[in-house]
Design a protein around this motif. Structure first.
Motif, PDB file in Angstrom:
ATOM      1  N   THR A   3      -0.141  -7.445  15.806  1.00  0.00           N
ATOM      2  CA  THR A   3       1.045  -7.237  14.801  1.00  0.00           C
ATOM      3  C   THR A   3       2.193  -7.292  15.713  1.00  0.00           C
ATOM      4  N   TYR A 226       5.316  -9.870   5.451  1.00  0.00           N
ATOM      5  CA  TYR A 226       4.440  -8.864   5.484  1.00  0.00           C
ATOM      6  C   TYR A 226       3.989  -8.743   4.011  1.00  0.00           C
ATOM      7  N   ARG A 266      -3.508  -5.760   3.541  1.00  0.00           N
ATOM      8  CA  ARG A 266      -2.401  -5.915   4.398  1.00  0.00           C
ATOM      9  C   ARG A 266      -2.322  -6.942   5.253  1.00  0.00           C
ATOM     10  N   HIS A 268       0.075  -9.282   8.275  1.00  0.00           N
ATOM     11  CA  HIS A 268       1.391 -10.082   8.892  1.00  0.00           C
ATOM     12  C   HIS A 268       1.245 -11.331   9.033  1.00  0.00           C
TER      13      HIS A 268
END
Length: 278
Positions: A3, A226, A266, A268
């Motif tokens: 990340t 994101y 989640r 990125h």
């Protein structure tokens, strides 16, 4: 680390974005003003490994805060959990989650007011990430839940600044949706297992980027995004199968429901964008 690397790469690329891409004798007064269609593609990572576990509802009252215990009162899942896919019946060497490429089609509209730009964009496509969690019972046996997106969509607003046209720097944010393909695998051949398969996940995306006009109609950009999707509808029901009444999953006589402890997917993403403007 992945990340942080993506964030660093995005920041570096944005800082290198230069009006030189859009220089020339053309009229820049209408840059980033009006409708456009385009495509985007890039790479997505998901930091979901962490300390995720499986959680249990042994009396099927809708509350997943129970322990699965043996007939002697011991924790049947004493071997523990791992944030990945099981490679055997022991809590050892779980397979890492999968990061991967993404590809989307998009359409949007920008309204330029001097050097400021307000707009909206919708997009649809998919990413190739896969997120898994596994639990291990003392039988021994493994239980793995995995999820990945069949397809995704988003609708976002964006606001930016263009120094006289040529290049736009912007922030963006809005809603996100995914049709998730959930899968369950186990080495337990005694109990029966039933699940609800595909689920809908809603959430949001936020990020920013830079876009440069290559011609009067074509723009090239770089964007970081994101995304946080809430996935709390997937449940696996464990039934009796051929197991005896003393089976740990049959404490209430009918069965046990299993969910993931982390109900968020989640990601990125860093992607390049190519737009045709009208």
């Amino acid at each position: 680390m992945k990340t942080l690397s993506l964030l660093a790469a995005t920041a570096a690329a944005l800082s290198l974005a230069t009006p030189a891409l859009a220089q020339g004798d053309r009229d820049k007064s209408q840059d980033f003003n009006g409708p456009y269609i385009g495509v985007s593609g890039g790479y997505t990572v998901q930091p979901n490994d962490g300390r995720e576990t499986l959680i249990f509802d042994t009396n099927q009252d809708g509350s997943f805060d129970d322990s699965v215990n043996t007939s002697t009162g011991d924790n049947a899942f004493a071997p523990g959990f791992c944030g990945g896919a099981a490679t055997g019946t022991a809590n050892l060497d779980c397979r890492n989650d999968k990061d991967g490429f993404e590809y989307f089609a998009r359409a949007g509209y920008d309204k330029r007011m001097g050097n400021f730009v307000l707009g909206a964009v919708i997009e649809g496509g998919r990413s190739e990430v896969r997120d898994s969690v596994s639990g291990f019972s003392g039988t021994p046996a493994s239980y793995t839940m995995s999820r990945e997106a069949d397809w995704q969509a988003g609708a976002r607003l964006r606001a930016g600044y263009t120094p006289g046209g040529g290049v736009l720097f912007y922030a963006t944010g809005g809603g996100a949706f995914a049709k998730l393909d959930n899968r369950f695998t186990t080495t337990n051949a005694v109990n029966s297992f039933a699940d609800n398969g595909k689920t809908n996940a809603w959430g949001y995306s936020a990020g920013g980027g830079a876009e440069a006009m290559l011609t009067d109609k074509i723009s090239l950009g770089l964007e970081y995004l994101y995304t946080d999707l809430k996935d709390d509808d997937y449940v696996v029901n464990v039934g009796a199968g051929s197991a005896p009444a003393t089976n740990p999953f049959l404490q209430n006589g009918t069965g046990t429901d299993i969910k993931r402890s982390n109900d968020s997917l989640r990601t990125h993403s860093v992607r390049a964008t190519l737009n045709l403007r009208f």
